[in-house]
Design an enzyme around this catalytic site. Structure first.
Site, PDB file in Angstrom:
ATOM      1  N   CYS A 121       0.854  -1.085  -0.164  1.00 58.46           N
ATOM      2  CA  CYS A 121       0.052  -0.036  -0.031  1.00 58.46           C
ATOM      3  C   CYS A 121       0.787   1.281   0.063  1.00 58.46           C
ATOM      4  O   CYS A 121       0.433   2.415  -0.367  1.00 58.46           O
ATOM      5  CB  CYS A 121      -0.874  -0.021   1.324  1.00 58.46           C
ATOM      6  SG  CYS A 121      -2.172  -1.363   1.262  1.00 58.46           S
ATOM      7  N   HIS A 269      -3.834   7.156   1.133  1.00 61.39           N
ATOM      8  CA  HIS A 269      -3.868   5.849   0.404  1.00 61.39           C
ATOM      9  C   HIS A 269      -5.500   5.530   0.860  1.00 61.39           C
ATOM     10  O   HIS A 269      -5.774   5.476   2.118  1.00 61.39           O
ATOM     11  CB  HIS A 269      -2.883   4.999   1.005  1.00 61.39           C
ATOM     12  CG  HIS A 269      -3.374   3.477   0.705  1.00 61.39           C
ATOM     13  ND1 HIS A 269      -3.509   2.917  -0.411  1.00 61.39           N
ATOM     14  CD2 HIS A 269      -3.540   2.483   1.750  1.00 61.39           C
ATOM     15  CE1 HIS A 269      -4.159   1.819  -0.202  1.00 61.39           C
ATOM     16  NE2 HIS A 269      -4.069   1.400   0.825  1.00 61.39           N
ATOM     17  N   ASN A 299      -9.973  -0.580  -2.360  1.00 65.39           N
ATOM     18  CA  ASN A 299      -8.468  -0.327  -2.106  1.00 65.39           C
ATOM     19  C   ASN A 299      -7.556  -1.059  -3.171  1.00 65.39           C
ATOM     20  O   ASN A 299      -7.773  -2.470  -3.394  1.00 65.39           O
ATOM     21  CB  ASN A 299      -8.268  -1.171  -0.782  1.00 65.39           C
ATOM     22  CG  ASN A 299      -6.775  -0.843  -0.331  1.00 65.39           C
ATOM     23  OD1 ASN A 299      -6.098  -0.647  -1.268  1.00 65.39           O
ATOM     24  ND2 ASN A 299      -6.487  -1.034   1.071  1.00 65.39           N
TER      25      ASN A 299
HETATM   26  N1  COA Z   1     -19.465  -9.217   5.436  1.00 64.99           N
HETATM   27  C1  COA Z   1     -20.371  -9.422   6.252  1.00 64.99           C
HETATM   28  N2  COA Z   1     -19.568  -9.806   7.499  1.00 64.99           N
HETATM   29  C2  COA Z   1     -18.329  -9.789   7.655  1.00 64.99           C
HETATM   30  C3  COA Z   1     -17.578  -9.545   6.357  1.00 64.99           C
HETATM   31  C4  COA Z   1     -18.145  -9.301   5.328  1.00 64.99           C
HETATM   32  N3  COA Z   1     -17.459  -9.004   4.313  1.00 64.99           N
HETATM   33  N4  COA Z   1     -16.324  -9.491   6.913  1.00 64.99           N
HETATM   34  C5  COA Z   1     -16.334 -10.119   8.123  1.00 64.99           C
HETATM   35  N5  COA Z   1     -17.401 -10.243   8.670  1.00 64.99           N
HETATM   36  C6  COA Z   1     -17.959 -10.280   9.832  1.00 64.99           C
HETATM   37  C7  COA Z   1     -17.166 -11.212  10.643  1.00 64.99           C
HETATM   38  O1  COA Z   1     -16.932 -12.570  10.553  1.00 64.99           O
HETATM   39  C8  COA Z   1     -17.404 -11.020  12.254  1.00 64.99           C
HETATM   40  O2  COA Z   1     -18.297 -11.715  12.444  1.00 64.99           O
HETATM   41  P1  COA Z   1     -18.617 -12.302  14.079  1.00 64.99           P
HETATM   42  O3  COA Z   1     -18.919 -11.084  15.023  1.00 64.99           O
HETATM   43  O4  COA Z   1     -19.850 -13.090  14.099  1.00 64.99           O
HETATM   44  O5  COA Z   1     -17.345 -12.900  14.320  1.00 64.99           O
HETATM   45  C9  COA Z   1     -17.891  -9.502  11.965  1.00 64.99           C
HETATM   46  O6  COA Z   1     -18.268  -9.288  10.444  1.00 64.99           O
HETATM   47  C10 COA Z   1     -17.099  -8.528  12.455  1.00 64.99           C
HETATM   48  O7  COA Z   1     -15.822  -8.425  11.851  1.00 64.99           O
HETATM   49  P2  COA Z   1     -14.354  -8.044  12.137  1.00 64.99           P
HETATM   50  O8  COA Z   1     -13.272  -8.425  11.301  1.00 64.99           O
HETATM   51  O9  COA Z   1     -14.248  -7.759  13.528  1.00 64.99           O
HETATM   52  O10 COA Z   1     -14.787  -6.498  11.754  1.00 64.99           O
HETATM   53  P3  COA Z   1     -14.071  -4.912  11.701  1.00 64.99           P
HETATM   54  O11 COA Z   1     -14.915  -4.176  12.425  1.00 64.99           O
HETATM   55  O12 COA Z   1     -12.774  -5.169  12.160  1.00 64.99           O
HETATM   56  O13 COA Z   1     -14.037  -4.513  10.171  1.00 64.99           O
HETATM   57  C11 COA Z   1     -12.449  -4.614   8.469  1.00 64.99           C
HETATM   58  C12 COA Z   1     -13.207  -5.324   9.285  1.00 64.99           C
HETATM   59  C13 COA Z   1     -11.553  -5.519   7.636  1.00 64.99           C
HETATM   60  C14 COA Z   1     -13.276  -3.824   7.469  1.00 64.99           C
HETATM   61  C15 COA Z   1     -11.612  -3.600   9.427  1.00 64.99           C
HETATM   62  O14 COA Z   1     -10.934  -4.336  10.164  1.00 64.99           O
HETATM   63  C16 COA Z   1     -10.606  -2.755   8.421  1.00 64.99           C
HETATM   64  O15 COA Z   1     -10.984  -2.096   7.607  1.00 64.99           O
HETATM   65  N6  COA Z   1      -9.313  -2.805   8.782  1.00 64.99           N
HETATM   66  C17 COA Z   1      -8.285  -2.128   8.108  1.00 64.99           C
HETATM   67  C18 COA Z   1      -8.193  -2.795   6.997  1.00 64.99           C
HETATM   68  C19 COA Z   1      -7.294  -1.817   5.977  1.00 64.99           C
HETATM   69  O16 COA Z   1      -7.387  -0.650   5.963  1.00 64.99           O
HETATM   70  N7  COA Z   1      -6.458  -2.536   5.322  1.00 64.99           N
HETATM   71  C20 COA Z   1      -5.625  -2.106   4.329  1.00 64.99           C
HETATM   72  C21 COA Z   1      -4.666  -1.486   4.944  1.00 64.99           C
HETATM   73  S1  COA Z   1      -3.589  -0.876   3.812  1.00 64.99           S
END
Ligand code: COA
Length: 342
Positions: A121, A269, A299
């Site tokens: 990234c 980014h 992204n």
């Molecule tokens: N659709 C529906 N549900 C989903 C899902 C999707 N695409 N992806 C995950 N879930 C579910 C999970 O299984 C979890 O369910 P549970 O509570 O029953 O276990 C719930 O949603 C919450 O998941 P979690 O991973 O804790 O969500 P989050 O709030 O952390 O959000 C991201 C996930 C990935 C959106 C978030 O962590 C994020 O954006 N992180 C940074 C990512 C990033 O910027 N990456 C690039 C860096 S350069």
């Protein structure tokens, strides 16, 4: 470290371009492949849709070439004027060679040097910093910097991979950096960091492969082996991202004796709209001072900053003399910023 005044030259962005595949994939389209919803994706990431290539029609290098052509032509140059190629990607066509040489080949350029950057990234920020050094030392006059990414063929499009797969999109962006003697304008400074302690928190662990063949390899693979797919510790990445984004933007401002109030345009980014909004709030920036387009492209990793920068510039949101800051954080972890007087 030498300051800008100690250099004879500065680098300015002379041309910009981007390319995204025509194929739009909405959140509802993804809901047909995996257990997810438009509501979940928009609430957590801000993403409404992304672009995916039609398999076989594009590669990372072919998209990069299209973006590069636009940047070179916007700079009023031809491929013959380019002295050096910098290509940032985590999804090269082949495991080796990297895609930089394919740009040299496909644009029928002279046998200029080509280097590939593997910083995910933050790859484009690293690329700009590298190109800037070649220009400031006087070695090159026109350097082509490309960020291009083909994610769609390597993602786990089942419910198992939903936390990663809904985020990423395909696309490419490019700029031409030009040597100028006006030291007031251009790239004022760049700031790069890494913390390999967290290398596995956002990674592909299995032996690398080229994105041209990735789907075929996955089909032949043990279906339970997820090590070929990207892994992301989402919450941990999010927490680190907001801290590092803030630090590296401040570092850039301080180096140039500038303050937050001097920022005209921040191009973060496009990792997650919620990260960008957090930074915007923290720095008390208005909607006009931050450009986001993750809603439409997802992204795109190394391509996200040059795509956003080109769009912001095309829409007239960046004007002569503006203070523009590029900032990125991602896998490695690596992060960085670039401070530009436009
Ligand atoms: N659709 C529906 N549900 C989903 C899902 C999707 N695409 N992806 C995950 N879930 C579910 C999970 O299984 C979890 O369910 P549970 O509570 O029953 O276990 C719930 O949603 C919450 O998941 P979690 O991973 O804790 O969500 P989050 O709030 O952390 O959000 C991201 C996930 C990935 C959106 C978030 O962590 C994020 O954006 N992180 C940074 C990512 C990033 O910027 N990456 C690039 C860096 S350069």
């Amino acid at each position: 470290m030498p300051t800008i005044q100690e250099h004879m030259y500065n680098s300015r962005i002379a041309g910009l371009g981007f390319y995204v595949p025509e194929n739009v994939v909405t959140n509802d389209d993804l809901s047909k492949l995996m257990d997810t919803s438009d509501e979940w994706i928009q609430e957590r990431t801000g993403i409404k849709e992304r672009r995916h290539i039609i398999k076989g029609e594009e590669t990372t290098s072919s998209m990069g070439v299209k973006a590069a052509k636009m940047a070179i032509s916007n700079a009023g140059l031809t491929p013959d004027d380019i002295d050096f190629i910098v290509f940032a990607t985590l999804s090269p066509d082949y495991y080796f060679p990297g895609p930089g040489v394919m740009v040299q080949r496909d644009l029928e350029m002279k046998t200029v040097g080509a280097v590939d950057i593997r910083n995910q990234c933050s790859g484009f920020v690293y690329g700009i910093s590298l190109a800037d050094q070649y220009i400031k030392t006087g070695m090159y006059e026109n350097v082509l910097v490309i960020g291009s990414e083909l994610h769609s063929t390597g993602l786990d499009m089942t419910t198992r991979g939903r936390d990663v797969s809904v985020i990423f999109g395909d696309g490419a962006g490019s700029v031409v950096l030009r040597r100028e003697e006006n030291l007031e304008k251009g790239i004022l400074s760049s700031h790069l960091h890494s913390e390999g302690q967290h290398a596995e928190e956002l990674s592909v662990i299995a032996p690398a492969m080229g994105t041209r063949w990735v789907t075929d390899i996955l089909e032949a693979n043990d279906p339970d082996d997820t090590s070929y797919f990207p892994y992301m510790n989402g919450k941990f990445v999010f927490k680190n991202a907001v801290v590092r984004f803030s630090e590296v933007i401040r570092e850039g401002l301080e180096k140039n004796n500038l303050g937050v109030e001097d920022i005209d345009m921040l191009i973060p980014h496009q990792a997650n709209l919620r990260i960008a909004q957090f930074i915007q709030k923290k720095f008390k920036l208005s909607d006009d001072q931050v450009y986001n387009n993750i809603m439409y492209y997802g992204n795109t990793t190394a391509a996200s900053i040059p795509i956003a920068l080109t769009e912001a510039w095309q829409k007239g949101k960046i004007k002569d003399g503006d203070l523009v800051i590029l900032a990125a954080f991602g896998s490695g972890f690596t992060w960085g910023s670039v401070v530009i007087r436009w």
